[in-house]
Scaffold this active site. Structure first.
Site, PDB file in Angstrom:
ATOM      1  N   SER A  73     -22.101  55.007 -70.102  1.00  0.00           N
ATOM      2  CA  SER A  73     -21.938  53.782 -70.918  1.00  0.00           C
ATOM      3  C   SER A  73     -22.679  53.949 -72.299  1.00  0.00           C
ATOM      4  CB  SER A  73     -22.356  52.460 -70.367  1.00  0.00           C
ATOM      5  OG  SER A  73     -21.735  52.122 -69.353  1.00  0.00           O
TER       6      SER A  73
HETATM    7  N1  SAH Z   1     -23.262  52.942 -65.426  1.00  0.00           N
HETATM    8  C1  SAH Z   1     -22.551  54.186 -65.240  1.00  0.00           C
HETATM    9  C2  SAH Z   1     -21.136  53.647 -65.854  1.00  0.00           C
HETATM   10  C3  SAH Z   1     -20.048  54.467 -64.847  1.00  0.00           C
HETATM   11  S1  SAH Z   1     -18.284  54.077 -65.575  1.00  0.00           S
HETATM   12  C4  SAH Z   1     -22.969  54.981 -66.284  1.00  0.00           C
HETATM   13  O1  SAH Z   1     -23.540  55.000 -67.476  1.00  0.00           O
HETATM   14  O2  SAH Z   1     -22.709  56.212 -65.962  1.00  0.00           O
HETATM   15  C5  SAH Z   1     -18.107  52.839 -64.339  1.00  0.00           C
HETATM   16  C6  SAH Z   1     -18.197  53.356 -62.686  1.00  0.00           C
HETATM   17  O3  SAH Z   1     -17.851  52.297 -61.767  1.00  0.00           O
HETATM   18  C7  SAH Z   1     -17.286  54.234 -62.290  1.00  0.00           C
HETATM   19  O4  SAH Z   1     -18.055  55.636 -62.079  1.00  0.00           O
HETATM   20  C8  SAH Z   1     -16.294  54.158 -61.347  1.00  0.00           C
HETATM   21  O5  SAH Z   1     -16.102  54.900 -60.408  1.00  0.00           O
HETATM   22  C9  SAH Z   1     -17.377  52.956 -60.715  1.00  0.00           C
HETATM   23  N2  SAH Z   1     -16.609  51.888 -60.257  1.00  0.00           N
HETATM   24  C10 SAH Z   1     -15.410  51.289 -60.384  1.00  0.00           C
HETATM   25  N3  SAH Z   1     -14.876  50.566 -59.593  1.00  0.00           N
HETATM   26  C11 SAH Z   1     -15.958  50.251 -58.597  1.00  0.00           C
HETATM   27  C12 SAH Z   1     -16.096  49.479 -57.591  1.00  0.00           C
HETATM   28  N4  SAH Z   1     -15.081  48.770 -56.972  1.00  0.00           N
HETATM   29  N5  SAH Z   1     -17.241  50.105 -56.660  1.00  0.00           N
HETATM   30  C13 SAH Z   1     -18.106  50.687 -57.116  1.00  0.00           C
HETATM   31  N6  SAH Z   1     -18.033  51.472 -58.222  1.00  0.00           N
HETATM   32  C14 SAH Z   1     -16.696  51.304 -58.900  1.00  0.00           C
END
Ligand code: SAH
Length: 224
Positions: A73
């Site tokens: 993000s």
């Molecule tokens: N905070 C992270 C954002 C990653 S993007 C960063 O800054 O790197 C969002 C993430 O949510 C992805 O890695 C995706 O795989 C995860 N995600 C999506 N659905 C999910 C779920 N039901 N449970 C856990 N993770 C999930």
């Protein structure tokens, strides 16, 4: 010769550190007020959460690709979501969507104990290893569907969701402590609002904190 306390005894700031401090100043100008959040973001080496080829762009205010078509993000949204949680270093926080682990690392500096969930096994493994190498031992990352929450350690004073959901998953509301905040992007795939839900003694109060765009929250109570 290095004379103690002389100007020469201070090593010059490296390029990443300078870029990180400039990022924090931009966050401040953009309206982030919580000093503990700003301090955490001045300490966590964001460039280490990004593939080497993109490291020179690590401190710009944009999202960047990570493995498996996911994104880290943008700094402003990490700061905003963390600020909206209003947690202290005594509080337990649940994070859904750990991805690269960057948001998890920021939370580890701001809150007491972090339970983070990531649905993609390799991301969960890599981010857990990176957090351990940074000695952030108050955060645990596990791999499963975070839309069901993590009932074992509930209730949480803060719940932060880093992926967009068509609606607010009921299990997350159930696992929120009275007085606690849930911060979650809600809407369609292309158009989401950053929502904050506060649990009161009698129910839930919801606020809208503006437009945002996240990858999909995929799971039982998210996108199918
Ligand atoms: N905070 C992270 C954002 C990653 S993007 C960063 O800054 O790197 C969002 C993430 O949510 C992805 O890695 C995706 O795989 C995860 N995600 C999506 N659905 C999910 C779920 N039901 N449970 C856990 N993770 C999930």
């Amino acid at each position: 010769m290095n004379i103690p306390n002389s100007p020469q005894s201070k090593p010059p700031l490296d390029a990443f550190t300078r870029a990180r401090l400039a990022m924090v100043e931009r966050l401040r100008k953009a309206g982030i007020r919580n000093e503990r959040v700003l301090t955490a973001m001045s300490e966590i080496p964001r460039h280490l959460f990004i593939t080497e080829a993109l490291r020179s762009t690590a401190y710009g205010d944009h999202a960047l690709p990570i493995a498996h078509d996911q994104t880290i993000s943008q700094p402003f949204i990490v700061a905003k979501e963390t600020e909206l949680l209003e947690v202290t270093d005594k509080d337990r926080v649940l994070e859904i969507g750990a991805g690269s682990g960057y948001q998890t690392a920021v939370l580890a500096k701001v809150a007491g104990r972090i339970y983070a969930i990531e649905r993609i096994p390799q991301l969960a493994r890599d981010s857990a290893a990176l957090l351990a190498s940074l000695k952030l031992f108050n955060a645990t990352i596990k791999c499963f569907d975070g839309t069901i929450g993590w009932s074992e350690f509930a209730p949480y004073q803060g719940i932060l969701v880093a992926a967009g959901s068509p609606e607010i998953p009921q299990p997350l509301l159930n696992q929120l402590a009275v007085g606690g905040h849930l911060v979650i992007p809600v809407g369609t795939e292309k158009d989401q609002r950053l929502m904050r839900v506060k649990r009161t003694a009698t129910g839930f109060k919801t606020e809208d904190h503006g437009r945002c765009q996240f990858v999909k929250l995929i799971g039982k109570y998210g996108w199918k």
